[in-house]
Design a protein around this motif. Structure first.
Motif, PDB file in Angstrom:
ATOM      1  N   PRO A  41      -9.526  -6.325   2.271  1.00 31.89           N
ATOM      2  CA  PRO A  41      -8.371  -7.054   2.805  1.00 31.89           C
ATOM      3  C   PRO A  41      -8.361  -8.508   2.341  1.00 31.89           C
ATOM      4  N   ALA A  42      -7.188  -8.970   1.899  1.00 32.31           N
ATOM      5  CA  ALA A  42      -7.077 -10.367   1.445  1.00 32.31           C
ATOM      6  C   ALA A  42      -7.087 -11.315   2.638  1.00 32.31           C
ATOM      7  N   ARG A  43      -6.538 -10.829   3.758  1.00 32.29           N
ATOM      8  CA  ARG A  43      -6.337 -11.687   4.948  1.00 32.29           C
ATOM      9  C   ARG A  43      -5.534 -12.919   4.551  1.00 32.29           C
ATOM     10  N   ASN A  44      -4.442 -12.661   3.854  1.00 25.63           N
ATOM     11  CA  ASN A  44      -3.583 -13.773   3.476  1.00 25.63           C
ATOM     12  C   ASN A  44      -2.922 -14.344   4.731  1.00 25.63           C
ATOM     13  N   GLN A  61      -1.504  -3.815  -5.288  1.00 24.92           N
ATOM     14  CA  GLN A  61      -0.649  -4.867  -4.727  1.00 24.92           C
ATOM     15  C   GLN A  61       0.795  -4.385  -4.541  1.00 24.92           C
ATOM     16  N   LEU A  62       1.234  -3.561  -5.482  1.00 23.37           N
ATOM     17  CA  LEU A  62       2.644  -3.127  -5.516  1.00 23.37           C
ATOM     18  C   LEU A  62       2.961  -2.029  -4.496  1.00 23.37           C
ATOM     19  N   GLY A  90       4.742  -7.905  -4.684  1.00 22.38           N
ATOM     20  CA  GLY A  90       3.367  -7.968  -4.165  1.00 22.38           C
ATOM     21  C   GLY A  90       2.409  -8.710  -5.067  1.00 22.38           C
ATOM     22  N   CYS A  91       2.871  -9.124  -6.270  1.00 25.98           N
ATOM     23  CA  CYS A  91       1.948  -9.789  -7.202  1.00 25.98           C
ATOM     24  C   CYS A  91       1.546 -11.156  -6.648  1.00 25.98           C
ATOM     25  N   LEU A 106      -8.062  -7.221  -3.958  1.00 25.30           N
ATOM     26  CA  LEU A 106      -7.713  -7.690  -2.608  1.00 25.30           C
ATOM     27  C   LEU A 106      -6.330  -7.144  -2.282  1.00 25.30           C
ATOM     28  N   ASP A 107      -6.160  -6.635  -1.062  1.00 22.04           N
ATOM     29  CA  ASP A 107      -4.878  -6.031  -0.730  1.00 22.04           C
ATOM     30  C   ASP A 107      -4.374  -6.485   0.623  1.00 22.04           C
ATOM     31  N   THR A 108      -3.129  -6.146   0.857  1.00 24.61           N
ATOM     32  CA  THR A 108      -2.538  -6.311   2.181  1.00 24.61           C
ATOM     33  C   THR A 108      -1.956  -4.960   2.557  1.00 24.61           C
TER      34      THR A 108
END
Ligand SMILES: Cc1cc2nc3c(=O)[nH]c(=O)nc-3n(C[C@H](O)[C@H](O)[C@H](O)COP(=O)(O)OP(=O)(O)OC[C@H]3O[C@@H](n4cnc5c(N)ncnc54)[C@H](O)[C@@H]3O)c2cc1C
Length: 539
Positions: A218-221, A194-195, A56-57, A336-338
């Motif tokens: 939210p990162a919204r990657n 992230q992890l 997740g990094c 920021l996360d997912t």
């Protein structure tokens, strides 16, 4: 004495560390015709992106921004597949840079610098490596990183645990398979957040041990839109220049125009909702002008996120525990996360509040808090780093006049511009404490410091000078200015790694310069233009 010790290697400049800063230092100093070499503790280049291989990094600044700007060819050629680069992708990029610019021949891997001593008669630094090698050079550049000294808290019994123990900042290269295992993650800062969603998908059961809830957005990657990439590349040189005219060194976000309290509640909600949908931390903090200086304004932005957490996490008790209440949003590194908050809706994930019932010990079988023992096969420490000062203080850094880094920074770091320290001639730091480094797009800040240092070395050479050192008065004034700027903001209210709060016994001092990249760079340029004002230069 070994032969190695009697015959020191002679260089023009020593660089410690081969992350993005150290590599760029080699590139720039070589262009001055200097004989330069970087010494790197790791077995590869890349620094942060070499060590932090946890699932997740990824970076939390968009990759089109979080990249080198020094070569237009490089930035035009390289293709980032996603909005935010993953750790493997960023590491691939840094390795590409090392090859493309032939930097590796001046990097010595698997070599830790253990001591550095300045001799005032010869105006030279002598460093020693953990292999017993001795190297001397007139100039030494610490590119040792701000987040490069991972720290595991000393929990009683840790050594007795019969399962596996990992730290996110020292992740095994071969990866870890959590399938069927009971896993405990200690720490919910950026790395933990992230992890956790990744481990949750594999583990039989995941316990998350949380002392402090942190804000995450939210990162919204997503895959990088080719049209967006084309447009960005066409504008690259202008965008890179524009980045220096922004507080965080990141271009492309329209600056805020009004205070949060000037807006109606309905307008605020619309603004925050749009930012939430768009993703990104700077974007969110750019909603209004005063989110980082006015508590009432900040609370509107903080509460919006808490509402989102409550709406996402089904169990109300867990949701409440995940709502940060002890610091204003943005005053700790905004994560920021997912699917971080969604992860707590899984049946195999439990949040353990170690604020109300702290971890008492680690046992043979797991973690024992004041209330319960949790049986575990794996413990992951996501407990961060001895930030900003740790790597420098691990080196026995001293001068023949009796100055030591231990004493110099005993009550917190003191620097002039975050680049040099009074009492330590010819020793430069890249993104040192009291510079905006960690509060900016860090590759930009690394490039700015390396460029400033290279220009300074050129100036010394052109002027027939061999020694530069900040005046104590200039350093004192800069430290005071840095503190005054911080005191005008909400940052010091948080128990963050910016104040060393994650390390037991570390002096509580606010370390980054938060006056913004624009003001800082202007100051650095003015100092140089005035013949290195605040420094003593000598032959
Ligand atoms: C998980 C994580 C995510 C991050 N995400 C972002 C992001 O999205 N955006 C951003 O701007 N920044 C981010 N950062 C900050 C990141 O550290 C910087 O962006 C950047 O990589 C720093 O580069 P550096 O070369 O200054 O330091 P580092 O990358 O830390 O490199 C320093 C190197 O020095 C070596 N070293 C230290 N001491 C010694 C010694 N005594 N002898 C020999 N070698 C030594 C270390 O082994 C290390 O390889 C992140 C940091 C972490 C940990």
């Amino acid at each position: 004495m070994s032969e190695k010790e009697t015959e020191p290697t002679k260089l023009d400049a020593i660089v410690v560390g081969a992350g993005v800063a150290g590599l760029y230092a080699i590139y720039r100093l070589r262009k001055l015709g200097l004989k330069v070499r970087a010494y790197e503790a790791g077995s590869g280049v890349g620094g942060t992106w070499f060590w932090n291989r946890y699932p997740g990094c990824r970076c939390d600044i968009e990759s089109m921004e979080y990249s080198y700007s020094f070569s237009n060819e490089l930035q035009q050629e390289w293709r980032w597949p996603e909005r935010y680069g993953t750790q493997p992708e960023i590491l691939r990029y840094i390795n590409h840079v090392a090859d493309r610019f032939d930097l590796r021949r001046d990097v010595q891997l698997n070599t830790r610098i253990t001591s550095a001593l300045f001799d005032s008669k010869t105006n030279a630094w002598t460093i020693k490596t953990d292999n017993g090698e001795v190297v001397t050079a007139p100039f030494c550049i610490m590119a040792t990183g701000n987040l490069s000294t991972p720290r595991t808290p000393s929990v009683p019994g840790l050594k007795s645990f019969k399962g596996k123990v990992y730290h996110t900042g020292l992740w095994p290269h071969e990866g870890v398979d959590f399938t069927g295992l009971r896993v405990g993650v200690i720490g919910t800062g950026s790395s933990g957040v992230q992890l956790i969603p990744h481990v949750a998908k594999q583990a039989k059961h995941l316990y998350v041990f949380q002392r402090t809830a942190n804000f995450s957005l939210p990162a919204r990657n997503a895959p990088l839109d080719p049209e967006k990439e084309r447009k960005h590349k066409a504008e690259y040189p202008d965008r890179r220049r524009a980045a220096y005219e922004t507080p965080f060194g990141i271009a492309g976000y329209p600056p805020p125009v009004k205070s949060a309290i000037e807006a109606s509640e309905e307008e605020r909600r619309r603004t925050y909702a749009a930012k939430w949908e768009e993703g990104g931390s700077i974007n969110y903090l750019y909603a209004y002008t005063d989110l980082l200086v006015n508590k009432t304004s900040n609370e509107t932005a903080s509460e919006f996120v808490r509402e989102k957490i409550r709406a996402t996490v089904k169990d109300p008790r867990t949701a409440e525990l995940l709502c940060p209440t002890d610091h204003p949003i943005g005053t700790k590194r905004l994560i920021l996360d997912t699917e971080y908050y969604e992860t707590y809706n899984r049946d195999n994930v439990a949040l353990v509040d170690i604020r109300s019932a702290p971890i008492n010990e680690i046992t043979l079988d797991g973690v024992r808090t004041a209330n319960v023992e949790y049986a575990l096969d794996v413990i992951i420490f996501a407990t961060g780093f001895d930030a900003m000062t740790g790597a420098m203080k691990e080196i026995d850094l001293r001068t023949d006049k009796g100055m030591t880094i231990e004493e110099k920074w005993a009550n917190g770091p003191r620097t002039y511009l975050g680049i040099m320290m009074a009492g330590f001639p010819n020793l430069f730091m890249i993104t040192g404490p009291q510079s905006p480094g960690v509060k900016s797009q860090m590759i930009l800040s690394c490039e700015q410091h390396v460029d400033w240092i290279a220009d300074c070395l050129q100036h010394l050479r052109d002027s027939g000078l061999h020694r530069i050192e900040p005046e104590k008065a200039a350093e004192d004034a800069w430290v005071q200015h840095t503190n005054e700027v911080a005191d005008g903001t909400l940052y010091p209210l948080a128990n963050s790694w910016y104040v060393g709060a994650n390390i037991l016994g570390k002096p509580r001092v606010f370390m980054p310069y938060v006056g913004g990249v624009t003001a800082y760079r202007k100051k650095c340029d003015e100092v140089a233009a005035k013949g290195y004002e605040g420094f003593t230069l000598a032959v």
